[in-house]
Design an enzyme around this catalytic site. Sequence first.
Site, PDB file in Angstrom:
ATOM      1  CE  LYS A   1      55.784 -88.383 -22.729  1.00 19.53           C
ATOM      2  NZ  LYS A   1      57.216 -88.651 -23.004  1.00 19.53           N
TER       3      LYS A   1
ATOM      4  CD  GLU B   1      60.141 -86.107 -22.848  1.00 17.25           C
ATOM      5  OE1 GLU B   1      59.298 -86.775 -22.243  1.00 17.25           O
ATOM      6  OE2 GLU B   1      60.520 -86.364 -24.014  1.00 17.25           O
TER       7      GLU B   1
ATOM      8  CB  CYS C   1      57.858 -86.141 -25.689  1.00 18.84           C
ATOM      9  SG  CYS C   1      58.953 -87.001 -26.858  1.00 18.84           S
TER      10      CYS C   1
END
Length: 294
Positions: free
Chosen positions: A116, A43, A153
């Site tokens: 995300k 990331e 993540c």
Amino acid sequence: MEKVIAGLVQQSNTNDLHKNLQQLHDNIAQCANKGAQLVVLQELHNTLYFCQTENTAVFDLAETIPGPSTGFYSEIAKQYGIVLVTSLFEKRAAGLYHNTAVVFDKDGSIAGKYRKMHIPDDPAYYEKFYFTPGDLGFHPIQTSVGKLGVLVCWDQWYPEAARLMALQGAEMLIYPTAIGWESTDTEEEKARQLNAWVISQRGHAVANGLPVISVNRVGHETDPSGQTNGIQFWGNSFVAGPQGELLAQASNHEPENLVVEIDLARCENVRRWWPFLRDRRIDAYQDITRRFID
């Protein structure tokens, strides 16, 4: 494809962008030269993890998509004939930014992107200051090595995200990641956190009958404000098979490239043995979209 050779780049970064990019290029090349057809980066791999503080000047790091970084990684993907999963700080408009995974196919074209969806806001992980939650939904990205369920993540803690990718035909789940320890945590607490992180993602592999690729950054990064002792990113990048079995795992403290063969055909058999998708009670799950059931 029945089998895919995946490369995982677990890297320790500096505040020198050019050095980081050169290191990423070298690591991608190493994976490709060992036969990797798919390479996954961690990331926000271009820079240090800047979310330890809230600083408006950091928005200058963000880039448009397409932009300089997509051009850079497009050329690398084309040069080595690989599918490449990247993680970029996207500038969508002035004051509107996303944490975005961009996937390149082996001809250098952008196969797709994912913004995300779950954004944390914890001490030293002040991501809500920087990132607007994604609005592209949970949709796999079709590539020449298969349909990739790319998440990022904090998404890795949510079974709903993994399930929605699986229900749309994802052939593997992929998580670029930046997670680590604060130095004041006890060794016991550190072990609990790391184990929970691994267990959760292996659980997604089992529940969905899919391989999971998780690539974390590694090394210590200081807190620019000096309010904490910084983050020791815990590495441990890994690949799990469709029964949660660990196929490969990197170290806690060292940069490392893993090259792993993943048997996608095995997923078919696992889903025949454990037909979780068949036995889902889709008629009884309506409340899952409620925040809490009082």
